[in-house]
Enzyme design. Sequence first.
Site, PDB file in Angstrom:
ATOM      1  N   SER A   1      -1.077  13.839 -14.727  1.00 27.00           N
ATOM      2  CA  SER A   1      -2.336  13.672 -15.449  1.00 27.00           C
ATOM      3  C   SER A   1      -2.697  15.007 -16.077  1.00 27.00           C
ATOM      4  CB  SER A   1      -3.451  13.241 -14.480  1.00 27.00           C
ATOM      5  OG  SER A   1      -4.729  13.325 -15.089  1.00 27.00           O
TER       6      SER A   1
ATOM      7  N   TYR B   1      -8.711  14.645  -7.086  1.00 21.52           N
ATOM      8  CA  TYR B   1      -7.820  14.080  -8.097  1.00 21.52           C
ATOM      9  C   TYR B   1      -6.935  15.170  -8.701  1.00 21.52           C
ATOM     10  CZ  TYR B   1      -6.353  10.945 -11.859  1.00 21.52           C
ATOM     11  OH  TYR B   1      -5.612  10.160 -12.705  1.00 21.52           O
TER      12      TYR B   1
ATOM     13  N   LYS C   1      -2.846  15.276  -8.450  1.00 19.60           N
ATOM     14  CA  LYS C   1      -1.990  15.241  -9.632  1.00 19.60           C
ATOM     15  C   LYS C   1      -1.263  16.568  -9.853  1.00 19.60           C
ATOM     16  CE  LYS C   1      -2.667  10.978 -10.847  1.00 19.60           C
ATOM     17  NZ  LYS C   1      -1.558   9.993 -10.802  1.00 19.60           N
TER      18      LYS C   1
ATOM     19  N   THR D   1      -8.143   1.913 -19.265  1.00 18.72           N
ATOM     20  CA  THR D   1      -7.724   1.071 -18.147  1.00 18.72           C
ATOM     21  C   THR D   1      -8.885   0.899 -17.175  1.00 18.72           C
ATOM     22  OG1 THR D   1      -6.998   2.899 -16.742  1.00 18.72           O
ATOM     23  CG2 THR D   1      -5.390   2.043 -18.328  1.00 18.72           C
TER      24      THR D   1
ATOM     25  N   ASP E   1       0.864  -1.173   0.000  1.00 17.84           N
ATOM     26  CA  ASP E   1       0.000   0.000   0.000  1.00 17.84           C
ATOM     27  C   ASP E   1       0.901   1.224   0.000  1.00 17.84           C
ATOM     28  OD1 ASP E   1      -1.683   2.129   0.524  1.00 17.84           O
ATOM     29  OD2 ASP E   1      -2.588   1.259   2.314  1.00 17.84           O
TER      30      ASP E   1
END
Length: 248
Positions: A140, A153, A157, A188, A62
Amino acid sequence: MDRRFVDKRVIVTGTASGIGRAVAQRLAAEGAHVACVDLADPAATVAAIKDSSGAAFGLRCDVSDAAAVKTMVDSAAVTLGGLDVLCNIAGIGKFWNSHDWEPSHFDKILGVNLAGTYYCAAAALPYLLVSKGNIVNTASTAGIMGQPWSAAYCASKGGVVMLTKALATEYQGSGVRVNAVAPGGTDTNIIKSFAPPTDPNFELMKKMISPMGYSSPEIMAGVFAFVASDEASYMTGSIVAMDGGITA
């Protein structure tokens, strides 16, 4: 195929599927000995590499757990006999209206995507300073521009972008390079996590979608392989967008 990684010792995270799996397979195909790391079991990726006459072994970890990361990196480096390349690809994400967000979701995304990237880099750097190796992080388009329903997110990023630049600056002149690849939409498993919230504004979605459609993990792996190779020896602190023109 080029053989740019013969005898190179590599750790790739997020290898159970997607871009991580494709990168591990690509680097192994080019001669690397790869430690395949994931929270899920990376055994299928290891088996695929060995079936193609490559060298790999798996480790569960992890990446949001700093102590577990240190143990994983040290174990991998002992097995590999050192370390030349770290590819930080493990990541998670989710679309959610910010006014409905739960703190645990925000914390988990930053823990994996940002803190996990830093933990892996920090644990790997003592070995990379010896080998004059390099780190390739995963940013990203969400780290370069705003996206709806993606506050956590984007924050994670965007943090990876600046973490990459900070580390590149800190270690410039040491022989260690630090760069990042910024993928756009890639076909993905993580795509399934980005289902829009109820009653989405589809006009907002257009800025996240390339008219070129989704990339494949294998195409992305080619970019990671270049950035990690000696062909990119003059590159550090760079964020390489591979996004079908989304950020053009």
